[in-house]
Design a protein around this motif. Sequence first.
Motif, mmCIF file in Angstrom:
data_model
loop_
_atom_site.group_PDB
_atom_site.id
_atom_site.type_symbol
_atom_site.label_atom_id
_atom_site.label_comp_id
_atom_site.label_asym_id
_atom_site.label_seq_id
_atom_site.Cartn_x
_atom_site.Cartn_y
_atom_site.Cartn_z
ATOM 1 N N SER A 15 1.055 -0.903 5.439
ATOM 2 C CA SER A 15 0.437 -0.321 4.236
ATOM 3 C C SER A 15 -0.296 1.046 4.359
ATOM 4 C CB SER A 15 -0.393 -1.491 3.487
ATOM 5 O OG SER A 15 -1.614 -1.542 4.336
ATOM 6 N N ARG A 16 -1.194 1.288 5.457
ATOM 7 C CA ARG A 16 -1.640 2.450 5.839
ATOM 8 C C ARG A 16 -0.864 3.620 5.953
ATOM 9 N NH1 ARG A 16 -4.007 5.717 9.639
ATOM 10 N NH2 ARG A 16 -6.118 6.400 9.222
ATOM 11 N N ALA A 17 0.159 3.247 6.632
ATOM 12 C CA ALA A 17 1.325 4.433 6.623
ATOM 13 C C ALA A 17 1.888 4.692 5.622
ATOM 14 C CB ALA A 17 2.482 3.994 7.650
ATOM 15 N N ASP A 18 2.257 3.941 4.596
ATOM 16 C CA ASP A 18 2.801 4.097 3.209
ATOM 17 C C ASP A 18 1.870 5.001 2.576
ATOM 18 O OD1 ASP A 18 5.177 2.754 4.178
ATOM 19 O OD2 ASP A 18 4.752 0.899 3.009
ATOM 20 N N SER A 19 0.522 4.652 2.579
ATOM 21 C CA SER A 19 -0.454 5.383 1.573
ATOM 22 C C SER A 19 -0.513 6.732 2.481
ATOM 23 C CB SER A 19 -1.758 4.456 1.720
ATOM 24 O OG SER A 19 -2.481 4.786 2.955
ATOM 25 N N LEU A 20 -0.504 7.083 3.410
ATOM 26 C CA LEU A 20 -0.663 8.455 4.019
ATOM 27 C C LEU A 20 0.695 9.371 3.675
ATOM 28 C CD1 LEU A 20 -2.222 7.760 7.483
ATOM 29 C CD2 LEU A 20 -3.359 8.498 5.435
ATOM 30 N N ASP A 21 1.868 8.607 3.678
ATOM 31 C CA ASP A 21 3.003 9.092 3.607
ATOM 32 C C ASP A 21 3.239 9.654 2.145
ATOM 33 O OD1 ASP A 21 6.430 8.431 3.769
ATOM 34 O OD2 ASP A 21 5.656 10.268 4.428
ATOM 35 N N MET A 22 2.791 8.680 1.147
ATOM 36 C CA MET A 22 2.948 8.938 -0.252
ATOM 37 C C MET A 22 2.442 10.163 -0.876
ATOM 38 S SD MET A 22 1.357 5.617 -2.184
ATOM 39 C CE MET A 22 -0.528 5.578 -1.928
ATOM 40 N N ASN A 23 1.319 10.706 -0.153
ATOM 41 C CA ASN A 23 0.518 11.641 -0.396
ATOM 42 C C ASN A 23 1.143 13.154 -0.011
ATOM 43 O OD1 ASN A 23 -1.509 10.835 -2.323
ATOM 44 N ND2 ASN A 23 -2.343 9.924 -0.438
ATOM 45 N N ASP A 24 2.293 13.045 0.709
ATOM 46 C CA ASP A 24 2.877 14.448 1.254
ATOM 47 C C ASP A 24 3.607 15.114 -0.088
ATOM 48 O OD1 ASP A 24 2.322 13.841 3.741
ATOM 49 O OD2 ASP A 24 3.871 12.924 4.445
ATOM 50 N N GLY A 25 3.642 16.280 0.108
ATOM 51 C CA GLY A 25 4.044 17.281 -0.835
ATOM 52 C C GLY A 25 5.078 16.759 -1.709
#
Length: 117
Positions: free
Chosen positions: A22-32
């Motif tokens: 879940s942490r990885a998904d939340s960081l990835d979803m804010n990429d450009g």
Amino acid sequence: MSRFGQFAVVAVVSSLAFAGVSRADSLDMNDGAKIEKALQTFSSNFDVRDIDDYANYRDQPEGSDAAQPRTDAGVQHIQASIKGNKDLVRRLGERGVKIDVVNAEQAADGSMTFWVR
């Protein structure tokens, strides 16, 4: 090892595995491109913060995963995505926000934080 001990170990390992995903998904979803796509159809709750508070927000425990500042091109892409979402433009306008958004961060619950000048 007792049955209870085995169960406890399995529960801890499973919890850690899900927390990491879940942490990885939340960081990835804010990429450009991903945040830009999310903004085009965004209709959930949001918060508006002044960019002057950005450093203070990032120093707080809940802000530790805050999105990195955007490049000039990134800001333009975010603003274009917002402009394409008429409902979001209206809702931001109701909160006194024009298209002066310089960053956006989506939380795991689907809400958004908009950073403005």
